[in-house]
Scaffold this motif. Structure first.
Motif, PDB file in Angstrom:
ATOM      1  N   UNK A  74       0.841  -1.185   0.000  1.00  0.00           N
ATOM      2  CA  UNK A  74       0.000   0.000   0.000  1.00  0.00           C
ATOM      3  C   UNK A  74       0.879   1.238   0.000  1.00  0.00           C
ATOM      4  N   UNK A  75       0.323   2.310  -0.527  1.00  0.00           N
ATOM      5  CA  UNK A  75       1.029   3.589  -0.570  1.00  0.00           C
ATOM      6  C   UNK A  75       0.136   4.623   0.091  1.00  0.00           C
ATOM      7  N   UNK A  76       0.586   5.088   1.269  1.00  0.00           N
ATOM      8  CA  UNK A  76      -0.224   6.042   2.016  1.00  0.00           C
ATOM      9  C   UNK A  76       0.687   7.059   2.695  1.00  0.00           C
ATOM     10  N   UNK A  77       0.187   8.252   2.993  1.00  0.00           N
ATOM     11  CA  UNK A  77       1.029   9.303   3.573  1.00  0.00           C
ATOM     12  C   UNK A  77       1.438   9.052   5.014  1.00  0.00           C
ATOM     13  N   UNK A  78       0.795   8.074   5.685  1.00  0.00           N
ATOM     14  CA  UNK A  78       1.175   7.761   7.062  1.00  0.00           C
ATOM     15  C   UNK A  78       2.488   6.994   7.138  1.00  0.00           C
ATOM     16  N   UNK A  79       2.889   6.358   6.036  1.00  0.00           N
ATOM     17  CA  UNK A  79       4.135   5.592   5.965  1.00  0.00           C
ATOM     18  C   UNK A  79       5.196   6.457   5.290  1.00  0.00           C
ATOM     19  N   UNK A  80       6.405   6.587   5.867  1.00  0.00           N
ATOM     20  CA  UNK A  80       7.422   7.451   5.264  1.00  0.00           C
ATOM     21  C   UNK A  80       7.762   7.091   3.819  1.00  0.00           C
ATOM     22  N   UNK A  81       7.856   5.778   3.516  1.00  0.00           N
ATOM     23  CA  UNK A  81       8.148   5.378   2.140  1.00  0.00           C
ATOM     24  C   UNK A  81       6.990   5.761   1.228  1.00  0.00           C
ATOM     25  N   UNK A  82       5.770   5.442   1.657  1.00  0.00           N
ATOM     26  CA  UNK A  82       4.607   5.791   0.864  1.00  0.00           C
ATOM     27  C   UNK A  82       4.481   7.286   0.634  1.00  0.00           C
ATOM     28  N   UNK A  83       4.746   8.051   1.675  1.00  0.00           N
ATOM     29  CA  UNK A  83       4.670   9.503   1.554  1.00  0.00           C
ATOM     30  C   UNK A  83       5.699  10.034   0.558  1.00  0.00           C
ATOM     31  N   UNK A  84       6.934   9.499   0.622  1.00  0.00           N
ATOM     32  CA  UNK A  84       7.975   9.934  -0.313  1.00  0.00           C
ATOM     33  C   UNK A  84       7.602   9.568  -1.747  1.00  0.00           C
ATOM     34  N   UNK A  85       7.035   8.383  -1.940  1.00  0.00           N
ATOM     35  CA  UNK A  85       6.598   7.965  -3.274  1.00  0.00           C
ATOM     36  C   UNK A  85       5.530   8.918  -3.793  1.00  0.00           C
ATOM     37  N   UNK A  86       4.527   9.196  -2.965  1.00  0.00           N
ATOM     38  CA  UNK A  86       3.439  10.081  -3.378  1.00  0.00           C
ATOM     39  C   UNK A  86       3.949  11.471  -3.722  1.00  0.00           C
ATOM     40  N   UNK A  87       4.857  11.997  -2.903  1.00  0.00           N
ATOM     41  CA  UNK A  87       5.392  13.335  -3.141  1.00  0.00           C
ATOM     42  C   UNK A  87       6.207  13.381  -4.424  1.00  0.00           C
ATOM     43  N   UNK A  88       7.026  12.344  -4.649  1.00  0.00           N
ATOM     44  CA  UNK A  88       7.855  12.316  -5.852  1.00  0.00           C
ATOM     45  C   UNK A  88       6.991  12.241  -7.107  1.00  0.00           C
ATOM     46  N   UNK A  89       6.017  11.354  -7.103  1.00  0.00           N
ATOM     47  CA  UNK A  89       5.159  11.188  -8.282  1.00  0.00           C
ATOM     48  C   UNK A  89       4.350  12.454  -8.556  1.00  0.00           C
ATOM     49  N   UNK A  90       3.755  13.018  -7.512  1.00  0.00           N
ATOM     50  CA  UNK A  90       2.886  14.190  -7.711  1.00  0.00           C
ATOM     51  C   UNK A  90       3.664  15.428  -8.141  1.00  0.00           C
ATOM     52  N   UNK A  91       4.956  15.448  -7.848  1.00  0.00           N
ATOM     53  CA  UNK A  91       5.777  16.601  -8.233  1.00  0.00           C
ATOM     54  C   UNK A  91       6.701  16.309  -9.409  1.00  0.00           C
ATOM     55  N   UNK A  92       6.525  15.153 -10.038  1.00  0.00           N
ATOM     56  CA  UNK A  92       7.310  14.821 -11.230  1.00  0.00           C
ATOM     57  C   UNK A  92       8.787  14.670 -10.966  1.00  0.00           C
ATOM     58  N   UNK A  93       9.136  14.101  -9.800  1.00  0.00           N
ATOM     59  CA  UNK A  93      10.545  13.945  -9.424  1.00  0.00           C
ATOM     60  C   UNK A  93      10.986  12.496  -9.640  1.00  0.00           C
ATOM     61  N   UNK A  94      12.016  12.311 -10.443  1.00  0.00           N
ATOM     62  CA  UNK A  94      12.586  10.987 -10.661  1.00  0.00           C
ATOM     63  C   UNK A  94      13.438  10.608  -9.448  1.00  0.00           C
ATOM     64  N   UNK A  95      13.390   9.341  -9.067  1.00  0.00           N
ATOM     65  CA  UNK A  95      14.121   8.857  -7.888  1.00  0.00           C
ATOM     66  C   UNK A  95      15.046   7.727  -8.311  1.00  0.00           C
ATOM     67  N   UNK A  96      16.326   7.895  -8.010  1.00  0.00           N
ATOM     68  CA  UNK A  96      17.370   6.952  -8.444  1.00  0.00           C
ATOM     69  C   UNK A  96      18.275   6.636  -7.260  1.00  0.00           C
ATOM     70  N   UNK A  97      18.763   5.390  -7.188  1.00  0.00           N
ATOM     71  CA  UNK A  97      19.666   5.000  -6.103  1.00  0.00           C
ATOM     72  C   UNK A  97      20.874   4.231  -6.638  1.00  0.00           C
ATOM     73  N   UNK A  98      22.016   4.473  -6.032  1.00  0.00           N
ATOM     74  CA  UNK A  98      23.235   3.696  -6.283  1.00  0.00           C
ATOM     75  C   UNK A  98      23.626   3.072  -4.958  1.00  0.00           C
ATOM     76  N   UNK A  99      23.237   1.813  -4.745  1.00  0.00           N
ATOM     77  CA  UNK A  99      23.401   1.179  -3.450  1.00  0.00           C
ATOM     78  C   UNK A  99      24.550   0.178  -3.469  1.00  0.00           C
ATOM     79  N   UNK A 100      24.242  -1.122  -3.543  1.00  0.00           N
ATOM     80  CA  UNK A 100      25.343  -2.103  -3.458  1.00  0.00           C
ATOM     81  C   UNK A 100      26.272  -2.045  -4.662  1.00  0.00           C
TER      82      UNK A 100
END
Length: 259
Positions: A74-100
């Motif tokens: 689920x994606x909801x604003x009460x969850x930090x991950x969900x909130x970040x996803x919602x904010x990124x999508x609604x503001x047209x922000x691409x999200x990229x990670x360089x991890x392992x």
């Protein structure tokens, strides 16, 4: 400038094919063909980081830790991950990670730890067989007694507290390290001949060490945070006239508090 242009520079440094099977490095939100007018580099993709991207006019965020590790139920604003996803999508922000993938190049996370300590003869600790792999190992400029080594580590990583196993009775000349959660490489560190191993997220039972070998848990965030500066410098070097921002609050972004 497109998302793919920025991603290709990061991947020339840390190829996506190097990432661990369980990882989710790369583009998590957005299209490779989307236009980018500014990039914000951070460590974790939090709602606060997305808010900062909106403030500075960045439409692409690059972090070390992926925003999405597994399937979201689920994606909801009460969850930090969900909130970040919602904010990124609604503001047209691409999200990229360089991890392992950024962990497994010697110029990345663990190599940065080794360079911060001023080690020489730096090599990959757990080599995949192609010159890449997790961790690093190197030699101190001169052997140090445990109190001197502890002071070096504290100073190099800006620490006030270090969790340690039983101090060794010998001088330390060889140091192994792995940024982030490094318990799985304790055996490799000991097999390398290192007297000291630095990493984060060490559990209680791993502190029972034997022989002339000790562990220092310097913290997950503390061991890895320099990768954000590396990624920032990489992008700015390749696109000197482009709007590249480093998160203004990155040094205070550690979710772990020592009270």
């Amino acid at each position: 400038m497109k998302v793919s242009d920025i991603a290709s520079v990061v991947e020339s440094f840390a190829p996506l094919g190097l990432q661990e099977k369980w990882d989710n490095s790369g583009l998590a939100i957005g299209s490779p063909d989307s236009e980018v007018h500014g990039v914000l580099v951070g460590f974790d993709c939090t709602p606060e980081l997305i808010s900062e991207a909106i403030r500075v006019g960045a439409d692409m965020v690059i972090t070390h830790h992926p925003l999405i590790f597994g399937g979201l139920k689920k994606i909801c604003p009460e969850d930090p991950v969900g909130k970040a996803v919602m904010m990124a999508v609604s503001n047209g922000i691409a999200v990229y990670a360089a991890h392992t993938n950024a962990d497994k190049v010697i110029e990345g996370v663990s190599g940065a730890m080794a360079r911060r300590l001023g080690l020489k003869d730096i090599q990959v600790l757990d080599d995949d067989g192609d010159g890449h792999g997790l961790g690093a190992v190197g030699i101190l400029q001169s052997p140090l007694a445990v109190p001197e080594a502890l002071e070096l580590v504290r100073s190099a990583f800006g620490l006030s507290v270090v969790r340690c196993s039983r101090p060794v009775g010998c001088k330390i000349s060889k140091v192994a390290m792995c940024g982030g959660s490094g318990s799985s490489l304790i055996s490799a560190a000991q097999a390398s001949g290192a007297q000291l191993y630095l990493c984060g997220d060490v559990s209680y039972h791993h502190f029972f060490t034997s022989g002339d070998f000790m562990i220092m848990d310097i913290g997950h965030f503390e061991s890895e945070v320099e990768i954000a500066e590396i990624l920032f410098s990489l992008i700015r070097k390749n696109f000197p006239n482009f709007a590249v921002h480093m998160s203004s609050d990155i040094r205070n972004a550690n979710p772990i508090y020592y009270l």
